[in-house]
Design a protein around this motif. Structure first.
Motif: not given
Length: 319
Positions: A265-289
């Motif tokens: 079977q074909d499995i999508v390895t992209a996890n949306p929760w991991n991406m959301i967590a990473l984006l939240c961390g990046i945006f938090l760093a952007l706001f802090k900067a």
């Protein structure tokens, strides 16, 4: 008369007193401003890296959605659902069909003569699904089930004579013999099987040993397709009958290769929760900067105003 003056009693002019202390303060302020500018550029660089990471994360997520990864798993079973084996013998005739176990086939008794048919068989006629004109005659046989006991099905066919240069019998495998028995429209069932499954051949004058394995593929819509893979070994048959004959004998054995059903079977390895967590961390760093850059600019402006105010006070004092 010479007059000696004490150096400690010499009074410096106001101009010399006003230039030493402000110059020292100016050098410290300049260093602070330069350091703040360097920090500001560093944080701007970090912001640019964060923006690039956001773009790269979203691009990777979209690529993983477009290109899923193939996953292969194996399930062990002790009993298979008995497959159906459809033979297209033509003018050949089934002489014998028996179930044996543990890879043991006893010596042939009266080869070329009718023997015991211990298998469940059924004949079916249906229209060729590819031409819709010619009729096809199939002999459907129940295949082996018990893979732990190495169950096998041994069949013997006989062809009295042929005007062809080569003799062979076609066959195809489908997943469930019981589904064929329970089907109210067996002709349509066989037409669908012939359209979906591949067909193979085994030749006369040989014993063809077929080892089967089952592969299930899960589609994106949730449906499941079944495919047979097989390994064949061919052994020459030594005809020891006394009289020379022009007929042909066909021997074929069907057995399960192993007790593992392969599921693909074909499995999508992209996890949306991991991406959301990473984006939240990046945006938090952007706001802090951005907040730090804003405070740095305000502090530089404040220092600049204070420096200008002190310079103006020094000039007024000198004047």
């Amino acid at each position: 008369m010479e007059v000696h003056e004490d150096a400690s009693s010499v009074i410096l002019p106001d101009s010399e007193l006003g230039t030493t202390a402000p110059s020292l303060r100016f050098s410290k302020t300049c260093l602070k401003n330069v350091f703040s500018v360097i920090l500001l550029f560093i944080y701007l660089l970090l912001m640019a890296v964060a923006v690039f990471l956001v773009y790269q994360t979203i691009s990777d997520f979209r690529e993983k959605l477009k290109h899923p990864v193939m996953s292969v798993s194996y399930k062990e079973v002790s009993l298979y659902d008995a497959p159906g084996i459809a033979f297209y013998p033509g003018k050949a005739r089934l002489l014998s069909c028996k179930h044996h176990y543990y890879d043991h086939i006893p010596p042939l008794v009266n080869p070329g003569q009718p023997g015991d048919i211990e298998c469940i068989t059924q004949r079916i006629n249906y229209t060729d699904p590819f031409t819709n004109q010619s009729m096809k005659n199939a002999l459907v046989v129940q295949g082996p089930r018990d893979v732990k006991k190495k169950e096998l099905v041994f069949l013997q066919f006989h062809l009295n004579g042929t005007d062809q240069d080569f003799s062979a019998i076609d066959y195809l495998l489908f997943s469930s013999f019981q589904e064929f028995i329970n089907s109210p429209e067996k002709a349509e069932f066989m037409k669908d099987c012939e359209s979906s499954y591949s067909s193979w051949k085994f030749s006369g004058g040989f014993r063809t040993w077929v080892k089967m394995s089952l592969v299930k593929t899960k589609e994106e819509d949730g449906s499941e397709t079944v495919e047979f893979k097989q390994e064949t070994s061919v052994v020459n048959y030594i005809d020891q009958r006394t009289k020379p004959r022009s007929d042909q004998l066909f021997f074929v054995v069907f057995e399960w290769k192993d007790p593992f059903i392969q599921t693909v079977q074909d499995i999508v390895t992209a996890n949306p929760w991991n991406m959301i967590a990473l984006l939240c961390g990046i945006f938090l760093a952007l706001f802090k900067a951005a907040d730090f850059a804003k405070l740095s600019v305000k502090w530089m402006i404040k220092i600049r105003k204070r420096h200008l105010k002190r310079s103006h006070q020094v000039r007024n004092h000198i004047n």
